[in-house]
Design a protein around this motif. Structure first.
Motif, PDB file in Angstrom:
ATOM      1  N   MET A  50      -0.837  -0.248   5.908  1.00 17.17           N
ATOM      2  CA  MET A  50      -1.926   0.722   6.061  1.00 17.17           C
ATOM      3  C   MET A  50      -3.260  -0.009   6.023  1.00 17.17           C
ATOM      4  O   MET A  50      -3.514  -0.818   5.127  1.00 17.17           O
ATOM      5  CB  MET A  50      -1.867   1.775   4.951  1.00 17.17           C
ATOM      6  N   LYS A  51      -4.105   0.257   6.993  1.00 20.11           N
ATOM      7  CA  LYS A  51      -5.404  -0.389   7.099  1.00 20.11           C
ATOM      8  C   LYS A  51      -6.500   0.641   6.836  1.00 20.11           C
ATOM      9  O   LYS A  51      -6.567   1.673   7.498  1.00 20.11           O
ATOM     10  CB  LYS A  51      -5.589  -1.013   8.478  1.00 20.11           C
TER      11      LYS A  51
ATOM     12  N   LYS B 122      -4.974  -2.331  -5.379  1.00 23.80           N
ATOM     13  CA  LYS B 122      -3.868  -2.357  -6.326  1.00 23.80           C
ATOM     14  C   LYS B 122      -2.593  -1.764  -5.709  1.00 23.80           C
ATOM     15  O   LYS B 122      -1.484  -2.032  -6.180  1.00 23.80           O
ATOM     16  CB  LYS B 122      -4.251  -1.599  -7.593  1.00 23.80           C
ATOM     17  N   HIS B 123      -2.763  -0.985  -4.649  1.00 20.58           N
ATOM     18  CA  HIS B 123      -1.605  -0.435  -3.928  1.00 20.58           C
ATOM     19  C   HIS B 123      -1.152  -1.359  -2.795  1.00 20.58           C
ATOM     20  O   HIS B 123      -0.209  -1.031  -2.065  1.00 20.58           O
ATOM     21  CB  HIS B 123      -1.938   0.947  -3.354  1.00 20.58           C
ATOM     22  N   GLY B 124      -1.841  -2.469  -2.608  1.00 17.66           N
ATOM     23  CA  GLY B 124      -1.428  -3.442  -1.616  1.00 17.66           C
ATOM     24  C   GLY B 124      -1.821  -3.139  -0.191  1.00 17.66           C
ATOM     25  O   GLY B 124      -1.296  -3.752   0.745  1.00 17.66           O
ATOM     26  N   VAL B 125      -2.775  -2.221   0.002  1.00 14.76           N
ATOM     27  CA  VAL B 125      -3.163  -1.885   1.369  1.00 14.76           C
ATOM     28  C   VAL B 125      -4.187  -2.891   1.900  1.00 14.76           C
ATOM     29  O   VAL B 125      -4.812  -3.640   1.145  1.00 14.76           O
ATOM     30  CB  VAL B 125      -3.741  -0.450   1.447  1.00 14.76           C
ATOM     31  N   ASP B 126      -4.367  -2.888   3.200  1.00 18.22           N
ATOM     32  CA  ASP B 126      -5.328  -3.758   3.880  1.00 18.22           C
ATOM     33  C   ASP B 126      -6.695  -3.069   3.851  1.00 18.22           C
ATOM     34  O   ASP B 126      -6.879  -2.022   4.473  1.00 18.22           O
ATOM     35  CB  ASP B 126      -4.856  -3.987   5.320  1.00 18.22           C
ATOM     36  N   VAL B 127      -7.646  -3.654   3.115  1.00 18.78           N
ATOM     37  CA  VAL B 127      -8.947  -3.007   2.920  1.00 18.78           C
ATOM     38  C   VAL B 127     -10.056  -3.859   3.516  1.00 18.78           C
ATOM     39  O   VAL B 127     -10.135  -5.067   3.271  1.00 18.78           O
ATOM     40  CB  VAL B 127      -9.236  -2.782   1.417  1.00 18.78           C
ATOM     41  N   THR B 128     -10.924  -3.215   4.294  1.00 21.54           N
ATOM     42  CA  THR B 128     -12.159  -3.823   4.792  1.00 21.54           C
ATOM     43  C   THR B 128     -13.323  -2.974   4.307  1.00 21.54           C
ATOM     44  O   THR B 128     -13.297  -1.748   4.422  1.00 21.54           O
ATOM     45  CB  THR B 128     -12.175  -3.891   6.323  1.00 21.54           C
ATOM     46  N   VAL B 129     -14.340  -3.627   3.750  1.00 18.40           N
ATOM     47  CA  VAL B 129     -15.523  -2.931   3.257  1.00 18.40           C
ATOM     48  C   VAL B 129     -16.718  -3.340   4.108  1.00 18.40           C
ATOM     49  O   VAL B 129     -17.002  -4.533   4.265  1.00 18.40           O
ATOM     50  CB  VAL B 129     -15.798  -3.253   1.773  1.00 18.40           C
TER      51      VAL B 129
END
Length: 421
Positions: free
Chosen positions: A1-2, A21-28
């Motif tokens: 999930m992105k 913490k849920h291991g998702v792909d995060v971009t800020v």
């Protein structure tokens, strides 16, 4: 999930922490050159879980009318701002009815208590030093009638919201906070909220972003978002330079600028900028330094020692649209507060190095955050905290992350959903 988060202030960074913490792909994405450089930069620094009421208390309409044209008013309404805030303003006034106001106090207190617990979890895991203190907040009173009125409200907060407090007579107040000794004879007493915390929001935000970056979160600074588009089952986020990013979900945590980003998608949220000011004053050479956050209820301003180094003086509210100028008259109110509370510091402080700052606090019309789902599937909100952004950040980020991940939040999300409007 992105997932793309728009905004690297305290709401965006804490949301990123909880999602990672849920291991998702995060971009800020952040339009400034680093995290926490806008409204999170020099706020009051207090996590005031014991005293977190909205500003639209019953009778606020009289306060606003009396403020017109008065630069010394604690809450100042500019005539030029009225046309652009009519819809929001009507909601603000409706929420000042006694029943609505006290219900919103309960909602903020519930979220604030949860936020204090979440902050402890983050501190324990991240090990961040950010000038943290748990000494609590002290409200100062020079007038017995004002003290008695606030004692009644503190009783409500304790009985209805679980916010611990104790009333202090003059001697007890000075014994608790010895820095008040020079003005002892001007005080009648105080109220201490021992569950409150303090810390430098910008330092926390920056260090947490550094940890997240090391863990694989992609922070893109100097990056402005021009448009969010729904693209089938996903999203396209267009940047001002022409680049477009794709994501499965988007969190809008852009403070007072959030309504503008979601309006093209047919979403209207009642969030308006409440301009606040602060001064950051060196405490070098001052021996009798304070330990607690201190609130002056007459000026709607707070004084907060951040570690042993600086004193943060912050407060007042101004409704003037997106104007970020810093009039000397408004910061002068804060200087006079220092003179009234800490005359010893006022004598030695360098008045040419007070670091005046202003920020546009994103205030919802009822004074309660707007968190979670929108009518557009996959688009989420984290905004509307107003002057309680630092206080409510850890809980807000956790609630939004839980919703995205399909988990049931530990607070009643209906109280904070955009659907309530």
């Amino acid at each position: 999930m992105k997932i793309i988060i728009i905004g690297a202030g305290i709401q965006g960074v804490t949301t990123g922490w909880c999602l990672k913490k849920h291991g998702v792909d995060v971009t800020v994405l952040e339009r400034y050159g680093g995290p926490g450089l806008d409204c999170s930069f020099a706020n009051g620094g207090g996590l005031t879980a014991g005293f977190c009421e909205p500003w639209n208390a019953p009778g606020i309409h009289k306060v606003l009318l009396q403020s017109l044209g008065r630069q010394d008013a604690p809450i100042l309404l500019h005539l030029k701002a009225i046309p652009g805030m009519l819809s929001w303003g009507l909601g603000f006034l409706r929420a000042s009815r006694q029943e609505a106001f006290f219900e919103n106090v309960r909602r903020n207190c519930a979220l604030a208590a949860y936020s204090i617990a979440q902050m402890k979890e983050i501190r324990d895991e991240a090990g961040i030093e950010y000038r943290y203190s748990d000494a609590g907040t002290v409200l100062l009173f020079r007038n017995q009638a004002s003290l008695e009125g606030h004692i009644e409200h503190a009783d409500f907060l304790r009985e209805e919201c679980g916010a611990a407090s104790r009333t202090l007579d003059r001697d007890e107040l000075v014994a608790l906070e010895s820095s008040l000794q020079p003005i002892r004879d001007r005080l009648v007493g105080g109220i201490h909220f021992p569950g409150d915390e303090t810390g430098d929001c910008h330092i926390f935000c920056r260090k947490l972003a550094e940890i997240l970056s090391n863990r694989g979160v992609n922070f893109r600074y100097d990056t402005s978002v021009s448009r969010i588009l729904r693209d089938g089952s996903s999203f396209k986020v267009e940047l001002s330079g022409g680049e477009a990013l794709t994501a499965d979900a988007v969190v809008v945590a852009a403070g007072a600028y959030s309504p503008k980003l979601v309006r093209p998608l047919g979403i209207r949220i009642p969030v308006y900028p409440a301009k606040g000011y602060s001064l950051t004053i060196s405490m070098d050479g001052w021996e009798n330094r304070p330990r607690h956050i201190m609130g002056d209820m007459d000026l709607h301003a707070g004084i907060n020692p951040l570690g042993d180094e600086v004193l943060r003086v912050a407060g007042t509210a101004e409704f003037t649209g997106f104007d970020k100028s810093i009039p000397a008259a408004r910061t002068g109110n804060l200087v006079r507060l220092v003179e009234a509370v800490f005359p010893e510091l006022a004598e030695i402080m360098d008045r040419d190095s007070l670091n005046p700052w202003t920020g546009l606090r994103p205030m919802s019309s009822d004074g309660v955050p707007i968190l979670g789902n929108t009518p557009v599937p996959g688009l989420y909100l984290n905004t509307g905290q107003g002057h309680l952004g630092w206080t409510l950040a850890a809980a807000s980020g956790r609630v939004v992350a839980d919703i995205i991940m399909g988990r049931t939040p530990e607070v009643d999300i209906d109280h904070y959903s955009a659907n309530r409007f």
